[in-house]
Scaffold this motif. Structure first.
Motif, PDB file in Angstrom:
ATOM      1  N   ASN A   1       0.090   8.446   3.188  1.00  0.00           N
ATOM      2  CA  ASN A   1      -0.019   7.901   1.831  1.00  0.00           C
ATOM      3  C   ASN A   1      -0.597   8.915   0.844  1.00  0.00           C
ATOM      4  OD1 ASN A   1       1.045   5.516   2.577  1.00  0.00           O
ATOM      5  ND2 ASN A   1      -0.800   4.284   2.339  1.00  0.00           N
ATOM      6  N   LEU A   2      -1.513   9.761   1.324  1.00  0.00           N
ATOM      7  CA  LEU A   2      -2.127  10.749   0.438  1.00  0.00           C
ATOM      8  C   LEU A   2      -1.102  11.755  -0.095  1.00  0.00           C
ATOM      9  CD1 LEU A   2      -5.502  11.524   2.282  1.00  0.00           C
ATOM     10  CD2 LEU A   2      -5.197  10.244   0.160  1.00  0.00           C
ATOM     11  N   THR A  45      -6.832   4.978  -1.258  1.00  0.00           N
ATOM     12  CA  THR A  45      -6.626   5.331   0.157  1.00  0.00           C
ATOM     13  C   THR A  45      -7.864   5.991   0.742  1.00  0.00           C
ATOM     14  OG1 THR A  45      -4.238   5.574  -0.137  1.00  0.00           O
ATOM     15  CG2 THR A  45      -5.217   6.699   1.747  1.00  0.00           C
ATOM     16  N   TRP A  55       0.837  -1.205   0.000  1.00  0.00           N
ATOM     17  CA  TRP A  55       0.000   0.000   0.000  1.00  0.00           C
ATOM     18  C   TRP A  55       0.874   1.259   0.000  1.00  0.00           C
ATOM     19  CZ3 TRP A  55      -2.748   1.986   4.972  1.00  0.00           C
ATOM     20  CH2 TRP A  55      -3.571   3.078   4.664  1.00  0.00           C
ATOM     21  N   LYS A 110      -4.392   7.416  -4.470  1.00  0.00           N
ATOM     22  CA  LYS A 110      -5.065   8.332  -3.554  1.00  0.00           C
ATOM     23  C   LYS A 110      -6.551   7.984  -3.442  1.00  0.00           C
ATOM     24  CE  LYS A 110      -1.818  12.131  -4.276  1.00  0.00           C
ATOM     25  NZ  LYS A 110      -0.809  11.256  -4.894  1.00  0.00           N
ATOM     26  N   ALA A 119      -2.654   6.406   6.434  1.00  0.00           N
ATOM     27  CA  ALA A 119      -3.462   6.845   5.295  1.00  0.00           C
ATOM     28  C   ALA A 119      -3.137   8.288   4.900  1.00  0.00           C
ATOM     29  CB  ALA A 119      -4.943   6.711   5.635  1.00  0.00           C
ATOM     30  N   LEU A 179     -10.463   3.378   1.401  1.00  0.00           N
ATOM     31  CA  LEU A 179     -10.102   2.655   2.618  1.00  0.00           C
ATOM     32  C   LEU A 179     -10.441   3.452   3.867  1.00  0.00           C
ATOM     33  CD1 LEU A 179      -6.628   0.913   2.082  1.00  0.00           C
ATOM     34  CD2 LEU A 179      -8.848  -0.182   2.434  1.00  0.00           C
ATOM     35  N   MET A 180     -10.173   4.758   3.853  1.00  0.00           N
ATOM     36  CA  MET A 180     -10.466   5.614   5.002  1.00  0.00           C
ATOM     37  C   MET A 180     -11.959   5.612   5.315  1.00  0.00           C
ATOM     38  SD  MET A 180      -7.847   8.764   4.085  1.00  0.00           S
ATOM     39  CE  MET A 180      -8.097   9.758   5.552  1.00  0.00           C
ATOM     40  N   SER A 183       1.450   3.910  -3.056  1.00  0.00           N
ATOM     41  CA  SER A 183       1.092   5.318  -2.838  1.00  0.00           C
ATOM     42  C   SER A 183       2.220   6.276  -3.179  1.00  0.00           C
ATOM     43  CB  SER A 183       0.662   5.535  -1.383  1.00  0.00           C
ATOM     44  OG  SER A 183      -0.479   4.787  -1.075  1.00  0.00           O
ATOM     45  N   PHE A 239      -4.093   3.534  11.661  1.00  0.00           N
ATOM     46  CA  PHE A 239      -4.514   3.476  10.263  1.00  0.00           C
ATOM     47  C   PHE A 239      -4.503   4.853   9.611  1.00  0.00           C
ATOM     48  CE2 PHE A 239      -7.854   4.074   7.125  1.00  0.00           C
ATOM     49  CZ  PHE A 239      -7.428   3.191   6.145  1.00  0.00           C
ATOM     50  N   TYR A 240      -5.115   5.840  10.261  1.00  0.00           N
ATOM     51  CA  TYR A 240      -5.230   7.157   9.630  1.00  0.00           C
ATOM     52  C   TYR A 240      -3.892   7.882   9.545  1.00  0.00           C
ATOM     53  CZ  TYR A 240     -10.248   6.716   9.252  1.00  0.00           C
ATOM     54  OH  TYR A 240     -11.501   6.295   8.886  1.00  0.00           O
TER      55      TYR A 240
END
Length: 431
Positions: A233-234, A177, A162, A174, A230, A180-181, A166, A226-227
């Motif tokens: 990754n963005l 992601t 992942w 994006k 995330a 997923l969020m 990204s 997780f966030y």
């Protein structure tokens, strides 16, 4: 009563050994990537080991306490099990082998119980009843010798993919992601306990009672892990290599803290379970015993069921507080031989891989604790480190070292059980 006090003292000594034996689980990657010095790392890990006292319940403790049928064993069984666990833990620490403190304790307990009353005295498998989330028993624990590191490895492998995906300058990673969020936000809304369902609110304020409910704290931590990944990754594709490395090293503080919380919650509960089992055994032979001696309150009640009505367990506050304190002190002592094995011998770890391995390990521990399954934090983080190593290339993992670790894992329960059985027979001669 003297024997019961000796068992409690030895159980806490095992808790301390567990802390320095397993310090490597929490700090190996953060030391290997030079985010913190070894001393800073053990302080960081010890703090979050202790903080777990306010986060986790006693589900794992209950599972460990019911390893054997407490009505069919005596205190010598528990004493022999703890002595065997201490012997194996000290031996593996001396050899620098990251074995499982969890499995040596359960193996020792089961082995002494078998020596005392045969195989039927062990709770091998108990199907899940109404209200239970998962089956329990020694066979389930044995199964997770394989499943815990496998889960950690799979999570770390896919989180690695992942993150790497990204890093590309494309809109599709994006979008993936963001989806997923949204899915994780929906999932969290289904598992968080609303204020109306909280049995014992910690605060009068509905908001703080909701936020500080132990089960909710655990899911909030999952959300933070997780966030954090995330959001990184963005923006990953817009960062330079140096900028990414700097951010990832800061993220390692969060991932390491999360894993240390999981370690404290998982491993301290096992010692609580042994103490609870010892008190239950003592009360079986002394049903009218007075169990409060000033500050030493031993009024422990194991969760049970009578006439279809579930009886909630009870544990005096000093027991979990002491267990969490002692494991934190043990972590402060470090376990540098095992740190070396975990941090560099399995595979070389950088900040990217450290974040992934610790995050995957923490998510695995939070999940297994939710299902009341006592797993090995050692196995979990090792599997997670292997998972990130495999994403580079298969040869990046030093499989010779890994195979040796697998042998140690496979032998821990039977060897601990054998040592416990021998110890039991020796103790019966003198006690």
């Amino acid at each position: 009563m003297t024997l019961l006090i000796i068992i409690i003292v030895l159980a806490l000594f095992f808790d301390y050994i567990n802390g320095f034996h397993d310090a490597a689980n929490s700090i190996a990657t953060i030391v290997a990537t030079k985010v913190l010095t070894p001393f800073q790392a053990v302080l960081w890990a010890a703090f979050f080991n202790f903080l777990a006292y306010w986060v986790f319940g006693f589900g794992v403790a209950d599972t460990v306490a019911k390893t054997a049928k407490t009505e069919n064993i005596d205190l010598v069984v528990i004493l022999a099990g703890i002595i065997a666990a201490i012997i194996w833990n000290l031996f593996t620490w001396w050899k620098g082998i990251p074995s499982s403190s969890s499995h040596t304790l359960i193996g020792g307990f089961a082995g002494a119980a078998i020596a005392h009353a045969g195989f039927n005295v062990v709770n091998w498998f108990k199907p899940a009843k109404e209200g239970d989330l998962f089956p329990s028993g020694v066979l389930v624990v044995i199964a997770f010798i394989v499943l815990a590191p496998l889960i950690g490895m799979i999570i770390s492998y896919f989180v690695s993919l992942w993150l790497m995906y990204s890093s590309r300058k494309s809109i599709y990673p994006k979008i993936f992601t963001v989806v997923l969020m949204l899915l994780v936000a929906w999932f969290l809304s289904t598992v968080l306990t609303p204020y109306e369902d909280i049995k014992k609110p910690r605060f009068e304020s509905e908001f703080w009672a909701f936020v500080c409910e132990p089960g909710n704290i655990k899911w909030f931590l999952v959300a933070i892990i997780f966030y954090t990944l995330a959001i990184f990754n963005l923006f990953f594709s817009s960062f330079s290599t140096a900028k990414s490395e700097t951010i990832l090293k800061k993220m390692q503080l969060i991932s390491s803290a999360s894993f240390s919380l999981g370690h404290g919650g998982n491993d301290s509960q096992k010692v609580m379970g042994i103490i609870a089992a010892a008190v239950a055994v003592y009360l079986n032979t002394h049903p009218n015993a007075h169990m409060t001696f000033g500050w030493l309150d031993l009024n422990v009640v194991l969760p049970s069921e009578k006439d279809g009505v579930k009886i909630e367990g009870q544990m005096p506050g000093w027991i979990p507080l002491t267990c969490y304190t002692v494991i934190a002190l043990g972590t402060l002592s470090g376990g540098w031989k095992i740190v070396k094995t975990m941090g560099s011998k399995i595979t070389k770890v950088n900040a990217f891989e450290g974040v992934v391995a610790e995050s995957a390990g923490a998510l695995t521990l939070f999940t297994t604790e939710h299902f009341k399954i006592p797993v090995s934090t050692t196995h979990t983080i090792t599997g997670s480190i292997i998972g990130v190593g495999v994403t580079k290339r298969i040869s990046a993992v030093r499989w010779g070292v890994t195979v040796n670790l697998l042998w140690a894992w496979a032998l821990t329960i039977p060897v601990s059980a054998a040592i416990a059985a021998l110890t039991y027979y020796l103790l019966k001669i003198f006690l």
